[in-house]
Design an enzyme around this catalytic site. Structure first.
Site, mmCIF file in Angstrom:
data_model
loop_
_atom_site.group_PDB
_atom_site.id
_atom_site.type_symbol
_atom_site.label_atom_id
_atom_site.label_comp_id
_atom_site.label_asym_id
_atom_site.label_seq_id
_atom_site.Cartn_x
_atom_site.Cartn_y
_atom_site.Cartn_z
ATOM 1 N N CYS A 187 23.397 55.944 44.916
ATOM 2 C CA CYS A 187 23.748 55.341 46.196
ATOM 3 C C CYS A 187 24.644 54.137 45.950
ATOM 4 O O CYS A 187 24.877 53.750 44.807
ATOM 5 C CB CYS A 187 22.496 54.921 46.958
ATOM 6 S SG CYS A 187 22.824 54.650 48.714
ATOM 7 N N CYS A 197 24.393 51.160 48.101
ATOM 8 C CA CYS A 197 23.978 49.946 48.826
ATOM 9 C C CYS A 197 23.605 48.776 47.913
ATOM 10 O O CYS A 197 23.766 47.627 48.303
ATOM 11 C CB CYS A 197 22.873 50.256 49.817
ATOM 12 S SG CYS A 197 21.427 51.023 49.103
ATOM 13 N N CYS A 248 25.632 52.098 52.416
ATOM 14 C CA CYS A 248 25.531 53.153 51.410
ATOM 15 C C CYS A 248 26.850 53.904 51.232
ATOM 16 O O CYS A 248 26.866 55.011 50.685
ATOM 17 C CB CYS A 248 24.420 54.123 51.789
ATOM 18 S SG CYS A 248 22.834 53.304 52.059
ATOM 19 N N LYS A 272 16.155 61.889 55.177
ATOM 20 C CA LYS A 272 15.896 60.465 54.952
ATOM 21 C C LYS A 272 16.099 59.743 56.282
ATOM 22 O O LYS A 272 17.183 59.776 56.864
ATOM 23 C CB LYS A 272 16.846 59.913 53.891
ATOM 24 C CG LYS A 272 16.642 58.426 53.647
ATOM 25 C CD LYS A 272 17.514 57.911 52.523
ATOM 26 C CE LYS A 272 17.314 56.416 52.337
ATOM 27 N NZ LYS A 272 18.135 55.872 51.262
ATOM 28 N N ARG A 308 14.213 46.856 49.981
ATOM 29 C CA ARG A 308 15.497 46.155 50.131
ATOM 30 C C ARG A 308 15.396 44.744 49.607
ATOM 31 O O ARG A 308 16.375 44.201 49.074
ATOM 32 C CB ARG A 308 15.949 46.187 51.587
ATOM 33 C CG ARG A 308 16.356 47.602 51.987
ATOM 34 C CD ARG A 308 16.839 47.671 53.420
ATOM 35 N NE ARG A 308 17.010 49.069 53.832
ATOM 36 C CZ ARG A 308 17.187 49.461 55.082
ATOM 37 N NH1 ARG A 308 17.238 48.555 56.058
ATOM 38 N NH2 ARG A 308 17.331 50.734 55.357
ATOM 39 N N ARG A 347 21.467 51.198 59.338
ATOM 40 C CA ARG A 347 21.844 52.465 58.711
ATOM 41 C C ARG A 347 21.715 53.654 59.665
ATOM 42 O O ARG A 347 21.658 54.803 59.241
ATOM 43 C CB ARG A 347 20.964 52.711 57.486
ATOM 44 C CG ARG A 347 21.006 51.616 56.423
ATOM 45 C CD ARG A 347 20.713 52.189 55.049
ATOM 46 N NE ARG A 347 20.250 51.227 54.065
ATOM 47 C CZ ARG A 347 20.998 50.271 53.528
ATOM 48 N NH1 ARG A 347 22.249 50.108 53.917
ATOM 49 N NH2 ARG A 347 20.485 49.456 52.617
ATOM 50 N N GLU A 361 19.287 69.358 58.164
ATOM 51 C CA GLU A 361 19.729 68.595 56.989
ATOM 52 C C GLU A 361 19.323 69.312 55.700
ATOM 53 O O GLU A 361 20.097 69.430 54.754
ATOM 54 C CB GLU A 361 19.093 67.194 56.994
ATOM 55 C CG GLU A 361 19.716 66.199 57.965
ATOM 56 C CD GLU A 361 21.028 65.615 57.438
ATOM 57 O OE1 GLU A 361 21.499 66.032 56.357
ATOM 58 O OE2 GLU A 361 21.581 64.733 58.117
ATOM 59 N N LYS A 401 11.665 61.562 53.297
ATOM 60 C CA LYS A 401 11.441 60.134 53.061
ATOM 61 C C LYS A 401 11.575 59.356 54.347
ATOM 62 O O LYS A 401 12.551 59.560 55.069
ATOM 63 C CB LYS A 401 12.485 59.639 52.054
ATOM 64 C CG LYS A 401 12.419 58.169 51.772
ATOM 65 C CD LYS A 401 13.598 57.746 50.952
ATOM 66 C CE LYS A 401 13.551 56.230 50.848
ATOM 67 N NZ LYS A 401 14.767 55.684 50.315
ATOM 68 N N SER A 404 8.292 51.959 49.877
ATOM 69 C CA SER A 404 7.836 50.596 49.613
ATOM 70 C C SER A 404 6.943 50.027 50.711
ATOM 71 O O SER A 404 5.952 49.360 50.422
ATOM 72 C CB SER A 404 9.050 49.695 49.397
ATOM 73 O OG SER A 404 9.912 49.729 50.515
ATOM 74 N N TYR A 425 5.100 54.103 44.004
ATOM 75 C CA TYR A 425 4.854 52.878 43.232
ATOM 76 C C TYR A 425 3.399 52.820 42.752
ATOM 77 O O TYR A 425 3.044 51.978 41.951
ATOM 78 C CB TYR A 425 5.204 51.645 44.090
ATOM 79 C CG TYR A 425 6.617 51.718 44.631
ATOM 80 C CD1 TYR A 425 7.700 51.419 43.810
ATOM 81 C CD2 TYR A 425 6.874 52.153 45.936
ATOM 82 C CE1 TYR A 425 9.002 51.537 44.285
ATOM 83 C CE2 TYR A 425 8.168 52.268 46.416
ATOM 84 C CZ TYR A 425 9.228 51.961 45.585
ATOM 85 O OH TYR A 425 10.513 52.093 46.052
#
Ligand code: PBG
Length: 325
Positions: free
Chosen positions: A117, A119, A127, A192, A202, A214, A230, A245, A271, A310
């Site tokens: 990406c 960004c 992005c 996404k 971020r 976005r 998609e 996501k 996150s 994570y």
């Protein structure tokens, strides 16, 4: 007569035997954030227990990943310099490219996936390439494919484009093939969404858009049929694995995808989903282990084959320690 469904719940052994969805370390991909510099290992305040590492410091985390039994990592880079076209994203001595070479040297067996990406690399934080104050789809494709190729040239085993431009999978596949990388798979961030749950990432990746949002490229959280379009488009363009996501608020999207498509499905436990559990656990409002395993189990139950999380390292430990607590 009524059915005594409780019969199969009376001991932990019987519960284990009839359990329909069982997590294991092979389900997980662990995200790693790499920064410029030497000797850096700094906890990411928005992602407790996760760190920014400089390339020379990666050995420790790779050992933890290996001991956990995790087979893949997803690499994110934080460059020193940003500019309008994200030119530090495709340099052979860029932070991701150096990290990939190092990881492959230290852990040749580990599957290294890179997030592709712009960004983190653009000064405007979008992005893609900005033209006439919008993110220009077709101008971006050339850059995104160049970044993907540079990751693969550095040794990445798989690339994961997360920019959400139309046509990117085709553009990347073509450039990889033209350069002889016909066997390198693409994991596409297909569905996404423009989600508020990326906030802690971020902060960690310093990739927030400096103007606007976005929503002209990431999907509207209200739409699920569009997600199927998609995914279909990405598979037709050559995606090997597709991704949904975020995961937690999009379990229906994972399930629809599972029921409609025969490719492996990844889900990104993002996150914000991680941070909510961490923060509530810190306050003593919920049990971190049980909440995290419940969430991860629900993502797998919904149909995900791969979970990017994570929690990966902790989850493997919790699973090793025992089924129930
Ligand atoms: C880059 C990218 C983002 C995430 C993964 N890749 C941020 C975004 O799209 O703004 C989010 C991951 C997370 O929240 O854990 N485009």
């Amino acid at each position: 007569m009524f059915s005594r469904n409780r019969r199969l719940r009376f001991s932990s052994s019987i519960r284990a035997v009839v359990r329909e969805t069982v997590l294991n370390p092979l389900d997980f991909i662990y995200p790693i954030f790499v920064v410029e510099g030497i000797g850096v290992k700094e906890e990411i305040s928005s992602l407790k227990g996760n760190y920014h590492y400089s390339v020379d410091m990666l050995e420790e985390i790779l050992l933890q990943v290996k001991e956990a039994g995790i087979k893949g990592v997803m690499v994110f880079g934080l460059p020193k310099n940003k500019d309008s076209i994200g030119s530090s994203a495709w340099q052979q001595d860029g932070v991701v490219q150096r990290a990939v070479r190092k990881i492959k040297e230290l852990s040749p067996q580990l599957m290294v996936i890179t997030d592709v990406c712009m960004c983190q690399y653009t000064d405007h934080g979008h992005c893609g390439i900005i033209r006439n104050s919008i993110v220009d789809n077709d101008a971006t494709l050339e850059y995104i494919s160049k970044i993907a190729l540079s990751h693969v040239a550095a040794g990445a085993d798989m690339v994961a484009p997360s920019d959400m431009m139309d046509g990117r999978i085709l553009a990347i596949r073509k450039l990889l093939d033209d350069n002889g990388h016909i066997n390198t798979p693409i994991m596409s961030y297909s569905a996404k969404y423009a989600s508020a749950f990326y906030g802690p990432f971020r902060a960690a990746a310093q990739s927030a858009p400096q103007f606007g949002d976005r929503k002209t490229y990431q999907m509207d959280p209200a739409n699920i049929r569009e997600a199927m379009r998609e995914i279909e488009a990405d598979i037709c363009e050559g995606a090997d694995i597709i991704m949904v996501k975020p995961a937690m608020s999009y379990l229906d999207v994972i399930r629809w995808s599972r029921d409609r498509f025969e490719v492996p499905i990844a889900a990104y436990n993002v996150s914000g989903e991680f941070a909510m559990i961490k923060a509530a656990a810190e306050k003593g409002w919920l049990d971190e282990r049980n909440a995290a395993l419940e969430l991860l189990t629900s993502i797998k139950r919904a149909g995900a084959d791969i979970i990017i999380t994570y929690f990966a390292i902790d989850a493997c430990r919790w699973l090793r320690e025992g089924d129930e607590k």
